[in-house]
Scaffold this motif. Sequence first.
Motif, PDB file in Angstrom:
ATOM      1  N   ALA A 117       5.333  66.057 -27.249  1.00 55.10           N
ATOM      2  CA  ALA A 117       5.675  67.453 -27.521  1.00 55.10           C
ATOM      3  C   ALA A 117       6.325  68.099 -26.302  1.00 55.10           C
ATOM      4  O   ALA A 117       7.343  68.815 -26.419  1.00 55.10           O
ATOM      5  N   ALA A 118       5.754  67.852 -25.128  1.00 57.81           N
ATOM      6  CA  ALA A 118       6.313  68.449 -23.905  1.00 57.81           C
ATOM      7  C   ALA A 118       7.712  67.911 -23.622  1.00 57.81           C
ATOM      8  O   ALA A 118       8.624  68.677 -23.243  1.00 57.81           O
ATOM      9  N   SER A 119       7.898  66.601 -23.827  1.00 54.53           N
ATOM     10  CA  SER A 119       9.223  66.008 -23.592  1.00 54.53           C
ATOM     11  C   SER A 119      10.242  66.572 -24.571  1.00 54.53           C
ATOM     12  O   SER A 119      11.389  66.857 -24.201  1.00 54.53           O
ATOM     13  N   TYR A 120       9.841  66.732 -25.823  1.00 53.50           N
ATOM     14  CA  TYR A 120      10.768  67.274 -26.816  1.00 53.50           C
ATOM     15  C   TYR A 120      11.185  68.697 -26.441  1.00 53.50           C
ATOM     16  O   TYR A 120      12.367  69.047 -26.484  1.00 53.50           O
ATOM     17  N   LEU A 121      10.199  69.536 -26.103  1.00 47.08           N
ATOM     18  CA  LEU A 121      10.519  70.919 -25.759  1.00 47.08           C
ATOM     19  C   LEU A 121      11.411  70.991 -24.520  1.00 47.08           C
ATOM     20  O   LEU A 121      12.358  71.789 -24.463  1.00 47.08           O
ATOM     21  N   ALA A 122      11.130  70.151 -23.523  1.00 49.62           N
ATOM     22  CA  ALA A 122      11.958  70.152 -22.315  1.00 49.62           C
ATOM     23  C   ALA A 122      13.391  69.734 -22.638  1.00 49.62           C
ATOM     24  O   ALA A 122      14.367  70.350 -22.149  1.00 49.62           O
ATOM     25  N   CYS A 123      13.527  68.703 -23.466  1.00 53.19           N
ATOM     26  CA  CYS A 123      14.874  68.256 -23.850  1.00 53.19           C
ATOM     27  C   CYS A 123      15.593  69.321 -24.669  1.00 53.19           C
ATOM     28  O   CYS A 123      16.804  69.533 -24.511  1.00 53.19           O
ATOM     29  N   GLU A 124      14.833  69.971 -25.560  1.00 55.40           N
ATOM     30  CA  GLU A 124      15.437  71.009 -26.403  1.00 55.40           C
ATOM     31  C   GLU A 124      15.993  72.133 -25.521  1.00 55.40           C
ATOM     32  O   GLU A 124      17.107  72.629 -25.759  1.00 55.40           O
ATOM     33  N   VAL A 125      15.233  72.542 -24.536  1.00 57.07           N
ATOM     34  CA  VAL A 125      15.704  73.591 -23.629  1.00 57.07           C
ATOM     35  C   VAL A 125      16.921  73.108 -22.834  1.00 57.07           C
ATOM     36  O   VAL A 125      17.922  73.831 -22.693  1.00 57.07           O
ATOM     37  N   TRP A 126      16.869  71.898 -22.344  1.00 59.83           N
ATOM     38  CA  TRP A 126      17.971  71.380 -21.514  1.00 59.83           C
ATOM     39  C   TRP A 126      19.270  71.279 -22.298  1.00 59.83           C
ATOM     40  O   TRP A 126      20.313  71.765 -21.853  1.00 59.83           O
ATOM     41  N   VAL A 127      19.213  70.613 -23.469  1.00 57.56           N
ATOM     42  CA  VAL A 127      20.467  70.393 -24.202  1.00 57.56           C
ATOM     43  C   VAL A 127      21.019  71.699 -24.763  1.00 57.56           C
ATOM     44  O   VAL A 127      22.197  71.778 -25.111  1.00 57.56           O
TER      45      VAL A 127
END
Length: 385
Positions: A117-127
């Motif tokens: 979940a944390a990785s997904y949210l971080a990627c979502e913010v980055w991209v």
Amino acid sequence: MAEDPKYQRIHRALAPFFAMLCLVSLPFLWMSRLAGIATAFAAIGWLVVYGLLRLDRVRAARWLTSALPVLHLPMVALALGRPVEAHLYLLVSVGTPFVLYPRSERRMIAATVVAFAASYLACEVWVSTHAPWLSLDPGSAAAAHSVIVVGAVLFALVIAGYTAVTGWNADAALAAEHTRTESLLRNVLPARIAERLKRDPTAIADRYAGCTVLFADIVGFTRMSERMPAAELVGVLDEIFARFDDLADAHGLEKIKTIGDAYMAAAGVPEARPDHALAAARMALAMQDVIAGLADRHPGLRIRIGLHSGPLVAGVIGRRKFAYDVWGDTVNVASRMESHGVAGRVQVSAATAEQLGAALRVEPRGTIEIKGTEPMAVFLIVPPS
């Protein structure tokens, strides 16, 4: 508690599937050297997971399974950016630990879910806020996006399909277990009493005004058991009592219990019936016929049977092992009718003889002394010719 091996079987089946997804997407991701290398290492990692499982290194395989998506997918997502939507895998991967890990691995499940979940949210913010590390032409971006979306859908379908099948199997197993439990309960208790116990688990006790209790005992069984092998002894008892059980069903009596080589049943419980004495007497005569039919294989095998009619109390006792039992003077006298009876005959009290009336012929045997009571007149049922 031993771990359910189904989790390892599922893990072994899905690890090559994940490796295949990585290898299929590799040609489309190789345009970004970082994404391609990360995907190649991920494919190798899933094959390593499969090898660890084959070697029963289950815990190591689980840790690697939890780490691979977190290490691999963010690299692809950050390298290729929003057009490719690689971080979708992280979103659909959240359900993976619930499929691959048993409930006993709660900490590992929680850690994996939080990491995904944390990785997904971080990627979502980055991209959403940064340009991709590699700019793709529209055709390459569309091809890579199609491969990743199709793979994510396939992955989601596999997880959903497994979840559905598992749910159906669990429902079927629960239904089978319920049926088995119902069958066991009805083998221990009368059907009517079992239903009452399920509705209200409090004490069940009923008083019946008119019943007939039957006691039967195999004559000389103690001596027989001393010279008979244990397996044969149990086999003989099982055959005899199984036939007696069939007779109880056929004549409408309730089997109460067996004690050693003694068999006890009652007519008029838990369903009252006016012909309780006649039903018990007919079953007793049929029991004598069963024993006579076994005389060729077991010479000298005979039983005494005693009947007495009157009021009694019936109910369920026990908490871990339920038992339906009967109490009262009627039970005690019926036991004495058997113990003071005649081998190969059915002895009844005057109360039972009166209940039988003209339905069956009885002959007086005289008066016998019974401990705790006045001398009692007893009768022997004359078998129908």
